[in-house]
Design a protein around this motif. Structure first.
Motif, short mmCIF file in Angstrom:
data_model
loop_
_atom_site.label_atom_id
_atom_site.label_comp_id
_atom_site.label_asym_id
_atom_site.label_seq_id
_atom_site.Cartn_x
_atom_site.Cartn_y
_atom_site.Cartn_z
N ALA A 1 0.80 -1.23 0.00
CA ALA A 1 0.00 0.00 0.00
C ALA A 1 0.83 1.27 0.00
O ALA A 1 0.32 2.34 -0.36
CB ALA A 1 -0.93 0.02 1.21
N ARG A 2 2.13 1.19 0.37
CA ARG A 2 2.87 2.44 0.50
C ARG A 2 4.38 2.20 0.45
O ARG A 2 4.87 1.06 0.64
CB ARG A 2 2.52 3.15 1.80
N LEU A 3 5.10 3.30 0.21
CA LEU A 3 6.56 3.32 0.25
C LEU A 3 6.97 4.34 1.30
O LEU A 3 6.50 5.48 1.29
CB LEU A 3 7.14 3.71 -1.11
N GLU A 4 7.87 3.93 2.21
CA GLU A 4 8.31 4.81 3.28
C GLU A 4 9.83 4.86 3.32
O GLU A 4 10.50 3.82 3.34
CB GLU A 4 7.76 4.30 4.63
N ILE A 5 10.38 6.08 3.30
CA ILE A 5 11.82 6.30 3.36
C ILE A 5 12.10 7.22 4.53
O ILE A 5 11.53 8.32 4.60
CB ILE A 5 12.36 6.90 2.05
N SER A 6 12.94 6.79 5.45
CA SER A 6 13.20 7.59 6.65
C SER A 6 14.69 7.67 6.93
O SER A 6 15.46 6.78 6.58
CB SER A 6 12.48 6.99 7.87
N ASN A 7 15.09 8.77 7.53
CA ASN A 7 16.47 8.99 7.95
C ASN A 7 16.47 9.85 9.19
O ASN A 7 15.51 10.57 9.47
CB ASN A 7 17.28 9.66 6.84
N THR A 8 17.54 9.77 9.96
CA THR A 8 17.61 10.52 11.21
C THR A 8 17.79 12.01 10.93
O THR A 8 18.29 12.41 9.88
CB THR A 8 18.79 10.03 12.07
N GLY A 9 17.36 12.81 11.89
CA GLY A 9 17.50 14.26 11.78
C GLY A 9 17.37 14.90 13.13
O GLY A 9 16.81 14.32 14.06
N ALA A 10 17.88 16.13 13.23
CA ALA A 10 17.87 16.83 14.51
C ALA A 10 16.60 17.63 14.73
O ALA A 10 16.16 17.82 15.86
CB ALA A 10 19.09 17.76 14.61
N ALA A 11 16.01 18.13 13.65
CA ALA A 11 14.82 18.97 13.79
C ALA A 11 13.91 18.76 12.60
O ALA A 11 14.34 18.33 11.51
CB ALA A 11 15.22 20.44 13.90
N THR A 12 12.64 19.07 12.79
CA THR A 12 11.67 18.91 11.72
C THR A 12 11.89 19.91 10.61
O THR A 12 12.44 21.01 10.83
CB THR A 12 10.23 19.06 12.29
N LYS B 1 9.18 12.18 13.42
CA LYS B 1 8.80 11.45 14.62
C LYS B 1 10.00 10.67 15.15
O LYS B 1 10.71 10.01 14.39
CB LYS B 1 7.66 10.48 14.30
N ASN B 2 10.23 10.77 16.45
CA ASN B 2 11.34 10.06 17.11
C ASN B 2 12.67 10.38 16.42
O ASN B 2 13.48 9.49 16.15
CB ASN B 2 11.09 8.55 17.11
N ASN B 3 12.88 11.67 16.11
CA ASN B 3 14.10 12.14 15.45
C ASN B 3 14.31 11.47 14.09
O ASN B 3 15.45 11.24 13.67
CB ASN B 3 15.32 11.90 16.34
N LEU B 4 13.23 11.20 13.39
CA LEU B 4 13.29 10.60 12.06
C LEU B 4 12.49 11.45 11.08
O LEU B 4 11.35 11.84 11.37
CB LEU B 4 12.73 9.17 12.06
N HIS B 5 13.13 11.76 9.93
CA HIS B 5 12.40 12.35 8.82
C HIS B 5 11.77 11.19 8.04
O HIS B 5 12.47 10.33 7.52
CB HIS B 5 13.34 13.14 7.89
N ILE B 6 10.45 11.18 7.95
CA ILE B 6 9.74 10.06 7.31
C ILE B 6 8.96 10.61 6.12
O ILE B 6 8.04 11.43 6.29
CB ILE B 6 8.80 9.35 8.29
N PHE B 7 9.31 10.13 4.92
CA PHE B 7 8.58 10.48 3.72
C PHE B 7 7.81 9.26 3.23
O PHE B 7 8.40 8.17 3.10
CB PHE B 7 9.54 10.97 2.61
N THR B 8 6.52 9.44 3.01
CA THR B 8 5.66 8.33 2.65
C THR B 8 4.89 8.65 1.37
O THR B 8 4.39 9.75 1.22
CB THR B 8 4.65 8.02 3.77
#
Length: 427
Positions: free
Chosen positions: A362-373, A416-423
Motif C-alpha cells: 500500500a505504500r513506500l516509506e523512506i526515513s532517515n535521522t535528523g535533529a529537527a523537523t 517522529k522520534n528524530n526521524l524524517h519520514i517520507f511516505t
C-alpha cells in the motif's frame, strides 16, 4: 460538516419546538382563566336566579323552612342557610373527594357565597360548580393543537426542502463543475444560465476567475518550458569553455579552485534547468504512458545505482521490501520519484547513519535521522528552502509531489522520534 440547508432547517425546527413548548402552558393558562371566569358568571347567574325565585314566591316562614330543607337535599352542590348578618359576596376554590364516584378521585370546585333577604331574614347561598372538566378540555385542546402544529411543521419542512432543492440546483451544478476542474488539464468552464440574480453573478465572477487563472498558468508553463530550452545551449557552451580552460596551460591552485567552484555552480544550474524542463513536460501531459511496474525490484536496483552517493557519507541502507509489489504508472517518472526521495534522505542524513526503506503493498516509506523537523509549508514547493543546510536544487520534492498528483497518489512528510519520514501511499 453539515449542509447549509440542514443548518437553517435545524434552527427553524428548534425555534418551532421552543414556540410549541411555550404554547402549551399558555394554552393551559388562557383556557383555565376563561373557564374559571365562565364558572364565576355561571355561579353568579344561578345565585341571582335562586334569589329572585325565592323572593317572588312569597312563602310563609314554615313554607320557607320546608323549601330550604328540600332545596338543600335536592341541590347538594348548593347550600341555603339562614344567618344573622349579611356579608360581602366572596368566591373560593376547593378540592374535594367525589362522594358519588369515589374512583374518580379528587375534584376541583369553585364556589360563590352570596347573601340576600327573604321574608325579612338573611340567608346565605353557597353555589358551587365542578371545574374538573377544564383540565380535560385543556388536554384535548393541547393535543389537537400539537397534532395540527406537527402537521404544519412537517408540511413546512417538506415544502421548504423541495423549494430549496430547486433553488439551490444551479449552485450545486456550478460546484460540481468546479470540483472536476483541473488546472493541470485546463478547460474553459461555462456555467448554466440561471434566473437567480445572486447565482448568475457568482457564475459570472467564477468564469472570470477561472479564465484568468488558466491564462496565467499557461503563461507560466510556456515561460518555464521556453526558459529551460533556451538555457540548455548556453549552459552547454559555458561547461565546454570551462573544460577547455581547465585543460589549458598550467593553472595555479587558486585558478583551479575558482574553476571547480564554477563547475559546481554550473552543475547545479544545469540540474535546475533539467528539473524545470521535467516539470513543464509533466504539466503538459507528456508522460501519459503507463505500465505495470515491479516496484520491489525497482527499489532494490535504485539502491545499487546510488551506492556511490551512499559511500561518500558512509551511509547504510536498511531494506524492508515486501515481495512482488506492483503498481501501474509511468516507469520513467517512478524512477525519478525514487531517485529524488532517496537522494533527499542522503542529503539530510548524518554521516555513518542508516537510511530505512520500507515497501508494502500500500505504500513506500523512506526515513532517515535528523535533529529537527523540516518546514512542511515549504517542503514540497518549488525552490522552497525547507532546511537552511540543503545542497539540492529546491525542486526534487516538488517533482515528487507533481508525480504523485499525476498518478493520483498521496505524498506525506512526518517527523517522529528524530526521524524524517517520507511516505507515498497509493492504496
Amino acid at each position: 460538516m453539515k449542509k447549509l440547508l440542514n443548518k437553517s432547517m435545524k434552527a427553524f425546527v428548534l425555534y418551532a419546538g421552543i414556540v410549541l413548548a411555550c404554547s402549551i402552558p399558555a394554552y393551559y393558562a388562557i383556557v383555565d382563566f376563561i373557564w374559571e371566569h365562565e364558572l364565576k358568571e355561571h355561579n353568579r347567574i344561578m345565585s341571582e336566579a335562586t334569589r329572585q325565585n325565592l323572593q317572588a314566591m312569597s312563602l310563609s316562614d314554615t313554607e320557607l323552612n320546608e323549601a330550604v330543607l328540600l332545596w338543600n337535599k335536592l341541590r347538594p352542590e348548593t347550600q341555603l342557610q339562614q344567618v344573622e348578618t349579611a356579608r360581602p359576596d366572596s368566591t373560593y376554590n376547593i378540592y374535594r373527594k367525589n362522594k358519588y364516584i369515589p374512583s374518580k378521585g379528587w375534584d376541583r370546585f369553585q364556589g360563590l357565597v352570596t347573601y340576600f333577604p327573604i321574608n325579612g331574614k338573611t340567608f346565605r347561598l353557597t353555589q358551587e360548580a365542578n371545574m374538573e372538566e377544564s383540565h380535560e378540555t385543556i388536554i384535548a385542546i393541547a393535543a389537537v393543537a400539537f397534532v395540527f402544529f406537527m402537521i404544519l411543521l412537517g408540511g413546512l419542512i417538506f415544502i421548504n426542502r423541495k423549494i430549496s432543492e430547486k433553488l439551490w440546483l444551479p449552485f450545486y451544478s456550478s460546484l460540481q463543475k468546479i470540483k472536476t476542474f483541473d488546472l493541470h488539464r485546463p478547460e474553459q468552464i461555462r456555467f448554466e444560465p440561471t434566473t437567480t440574480e445572486e447565482f448568475e453573478a457568482l457564475n459570472h465572477h467564477l468564469e472570470k476567475l477561472i479564465d484568468g487563472n488558466i491564462a496565467v498558468y499557461k503563461q507560466q508553463k510556456e515561460f518555464t518550458q521556453n526558459a529551460s530550452h533556451e538555457l540548455q545551449t548556453p549552459l552547454s557552451i559555458v561547461k565546454f569553455k570551462l573544460d577547455l580552460l581547465y585543460q589549458s596551460k598550467p593553472l595555479s591552485e587558486e585558478q583551479s579552485g575558482i574553476i571547480n567552484d564554477a563547475h559546481r555552480s554550473l552543475s547545479k544550474v544545469t540540474r535546475i534547468n533539467k528539473n524545470l524542463l521535467l516539470l513543464a513536460k509533466m504539466e503538459n501531459s507528456q508522460f501519459n504512458g503507463k505500465e505495470v511496474i515491479d516496484l520491489s525490484a525497482l527499489v532494490a536496483s535504485h539502491v545499487v545505482l546510488l551506492e556511490d552517493f551512499l559511500e561518500d557519507k558512509q551511509l547504510t541502507v536498511q531494506l524492508q521490501l515486501a515481495p512482488d509489489v506492483s503498481l501501474s504508472g509511468n516507469k520513467v517518472l517512478v524512477e525519478i520519484l525514487l531517485t529524488n526521495l532517496i537522494m533527499n534522505a542522503v542529503r539530510h542524513s548524518i554521516p555513518e547513519d542508516t537510511i530505512r526503506i520500507t515497501l508494502t503493498p500500500a505504500r513506500l516509506e523512506i526515513s532517515n535521522t535528523g535533529a529537527a523537523t523540516l518546514d512542511e509549508k515549504l517542503l514540497f514547493r518549488r525552490f522552497g528552502s525547507s532546511s537552511p543546510n540543503t545542497t539540492g536544487t529546491g525542486l526534487g520534492l516538488a517533482i515528487v509531489r507533481q508525480i504523485c498528483q499525476l498518478h493520483g497518489w498521496k505524498e506525506q512528510y512526518l517527523f517522529k522520534n528524530n526521524l524524517h519520514i517520507f511516505t507515498v501511499t497509493w492504496a
